[in-house]
Structures are given as C-alpha cells and as structure tokens.
Scaffold this motif. Structure first.
Motif, PDB file in Angstrom:
ATOM      1  N   ALA A   1      67.819   5.294  10.013  1.00 62.38           N
ATOM      2  CA  ALA A   1      68.500   4.014   9.774  1.00 62.38           C
ATOM      3  C   ALA A   1      68.691   3.267  11.095  1.00 62.38           C
ATOM      4  O   ALA A   1      68.461   2.054  11.166  1.00 62.38           O
ATOM      5  CB  ALA A   1      69.840   4.250   9.085  1.00 62.38           C
ATOM      6  N   ARG A   2      69.091   3.986  12.137  1.00 60.82           N
ATOM      7  CA  ARG A   2      69.292   3.354  13.449  1.00 60.82           C
ATOM      8  C   ARG A   2      67.975   2.821  14.002  1.00 60.82           C
ATOM      9  O   ARG A   2      67.894   1.666  14.441  1.00 60.82           O
ATOM     10  CB  ARG A   2      69.915   4.370  14.424  1.00 60.82           C
ATOM     11  CG  ARG A   2      70.099   3.807  15.827  1.00 60.82           C
ATOM     12  CD  ARG A   2      70.629   4.852  16.807  1.00 60.82           C
ATOM     13  NE  ARG A   2      69.908   6.123  16.791  1.00 60.82           N
ATOM     14  CZ  ARG A   2      68.704   6.324  17.322  1.00 60.82           C
ATOM     15  NH1 ARG A   2      68.054   5.323  17.900  1.00 60.82           N
ATOM     16  NH2 ARG A   2      68.133   7.513  17.258  1.00 60.82           N
ATOM     17  N   GLU A   3      66.940   3.643  13.996  1.00 63.10           N
ATOM     18  CA  GLU A   3      65.646   3.219  14.542  1.00 63.10           C
ATOM     19  C   GLU A   3      65.055   2.048  13.762  1.00 63.10           C
ATOM     20  O   GLU A   3      64.498   1.134  14.351  1.00 63.10           O
ATOM     21  CB  GLU A   3      64.655   4.395  14.557  1.00 63.10           C
ATOM     22  CG  GLU A   3      64.904   5.401  15.650  1.00 63.10           C
ATOM     23  CD  GLU A   3      64.627   4.876  17.054  1.00 63.10           C
ATOM     24  OE1 GLU A   3      63.870   3.891  17.215  1.00 63.10           O
ATOM     25  OE2 GLU A   3      65.174   5.460  18.000  1.00 63.10           O
ATOM     26  N   LEU A   4      65.167   2.094  12.437  1.00 60.37           N
ATOM     27  CA  LEU A   4      64.636   1.005  11.617  1.00 60.37           C
ATOM     28  C   LEU A   4      65.303  -0.317  11.973  1.00 60.37           C
ATOM     29  O   LEU A   4      64.622  -1.330  12.165  1.00 60.37           O
ATOM     30  CB  LEU A   4      64.820   1.305  10.130  1.00 60.37           C
ATOM     31  CG  LEU A   4      64.243   0.266   9.175  1.00 60.37           C
ATOM     32  CD1 LEU A   4      62.724   0.189   9.311  1.00 60.37           C
ATOM     33  CD2 LEU A   4      64.642   0.598   7.741  1.00 60.37           C
ATOM     34  N   GLU A   5      66.617  -0.314  12.087  1.00 58.21           N
ATOM     35  CA  GLU A   5      67.319  -1.555  12.439  1.00 58.21           C
ATOM     36  C   GLU A   5      66.964  -2.003  13.856  1.00 58.21           C
ATOM     37  O   GLU A   5      66.709  -3.185  14.098  1.00 58.21           O
ATOM     38  CB  GLU A   5      68.832  -1.402  12.298  1.00 58.21           C
ATOM     39  CG  GLU A   5      69.554  -2.709  12.574  1.00 58.21           C
ATOM     40  CD  GLU A   5      71.051  -2.650  12.336  1.00 58.21           C
ATOM     41  OE1 GLU A   5      71.669  -3.730  12.337  1.00 58.21           O
ATOM     42  OE2 GLU A   5      71.597  -1.542  12.162  1.00 58.21           O
ATOM     43  N   GLU A   6      66.932  -1.064  14.805  1.00 56.65           N
ATOM     44  CA  GLU A   6      66.601  -1.428  16.184  1.00 56.65           C
ATOM     45  C   GLU A   6      65.210  -2.050  16.289  1.00 56.65           C
ATOM     46  O   GLU A   6      65.021  -3.039  16.991  1.00 56.65           O
ATOM     47  CB  GLU A   6      66.661  -0.193  17.097  1.00 56.65           C
ATOM     48  CG  GLU A   6      68.047   0.294  17.393  1.00 56.65           C
ATOM     49  CD  GLU A   6      68.082   1.579  18.202  1.00 56.65           C
ATOM     50  OE1 GLU A   6      69.181   2.101  18.423  1.00 56.65           O
ATOM     51  OE2 GLU A   6      67.007   2.084  18.617  1.00 56.65           O
TER      52      GLU A   6
END
Length: 189
Positions: free
Chosen positions: A101-106
């Motif tokens: 979730a973090r990587e996708l948003e970043e």
C-alpha cells in the motif's frame, strides 16, 4: 543475519541441513551484502557457497477500472526503460500488504482500500538470499505520490486483457511477469 537497523535484511535463516563451518561477509553496501558459507557437503567434502543478500521486497498488482497499474522507468543496471509493476523494499516491521500500500501510493499516487497477499517466496536461490511478496491491490483512491530521490518513473494504466502481453514485452523482468501470472492464476485478472 540482520545487519541493518531497519530490519530490511532477513532476520534469520532456517537451521542448515548441511553443517556451516564458516560464514563470511566479503562485501556490504546499503543495497546488498555479499559473502559465502563454507559448508560440509553430504559426502564429507567442503565447498564455499557464495550468496548475495538483498532486502525483502514487495511487488504490487493493482487494478482499477479494468486496468492494471504499471510504472515506466529506466533501469541503469540493464540500460533500458521498461514497464513494470510497482515494487519496493519492505521496511522493518511492515507486512507485505502494508509495504505494498505504501509503495503503490508513493510510486503511482493511488492508495488501495484493499490489499491481499497472493504469494511470497525466495528468489534465485542458487545465488540470492532475497524474499519477494506479491500483493493484489484494489479499491484505488487518489492519494499523494512521493517518489524516492532515486525514482524517476511514470505510472501507466494497461487494460487487464493486455497486461500479460505488456508484461512479457522486452525488456521485462521476472517480478513483473511473475506478478501478472500469479494474479491471473488466482482469478484476480
């Protein structure tokens, strides 16, 4: 064998079936550690088995409106630009789904409302100590893109029906092809 305080390296390996006589680190950077284990083989002989240890990583198969999110980026290691699935390092204390979730948003600016682990496994076990998880993400809402200082990439939406063909186009990489195939096999694409 964790040498990094953020926990990105593999915390422990299984107890060896073959006795490890010596384990040496010969090279260490913030990106990988390299060395060897001197192992006693079943016939009594000894051999050095070299390894490179990479941080645990996550690959994201994100779907929205019948499209899979890819990112286009130049890879200096192969000197080519390719379309690939969003991916990144699992930070200390993170699960694969939280890291996804973090990587996708970043990387893309989209925040998933739902994530699920498709599968995780060791990669290239003849040489690497590298664990990779594949996460399916959906219910995407606009968030805030925050690229790392070494990321120069462009999000691209590819129709689900074209995702495997795009993933297989040269240049490509194992994580992108594996992610699409795993998601398709699970009936997610």
């Amino acid at each position: 064998m964790s040498r990094h305080p953020d926990g990105r390296r593999h915390e422990s390996l299984s107890d060896p079936e073959w006795p490890v006589i010596d384990s040496e680190v010969e090279y260490e950077t913030e990106w990988f550690t390299g060395g060897y284990d001197l192992v006693e083989q079943p016939d009594g002989g000894q051999k050095k088995y070299y390894w490179a240890e990479l941080a645990t990583a996550v690959v994201v198969v994100a779907v929205t409106d019948g499209q899979v999110l890819f990112v286009e980026q130049y890879r200096p290691t192969i000197r080519e630009t390719q379309l690939e699935l969003p991916a990144g390092i699992v930070e200390g204390g993170e699960s694969f789904t939280t890291a996804a979730a973090r990587e996708l948003e970043e990387e893309t600016g989209f925040e998933p409302t739902s994530t699920s682990l498709i599968q995780d496994f060791w990669c290239s076990t003849g040489l690497l100590r590298h664990r990779r998880g594949f996460v399916f993400a959906e219910g995407l809402e606009l968030g805030e893109r925050q690229l790392d200082s070494n990321e120069f990439l462009t999000p691209k939406a590819i129709p689900v029906d074209d995702a495997l063909d795009v993933a297989r186009e040269s240049p490509t990489n194992d994580a992108t092809v594996e992610g699409i195939l795993l998601a398709r096999d699970e009936g997610l694409l």
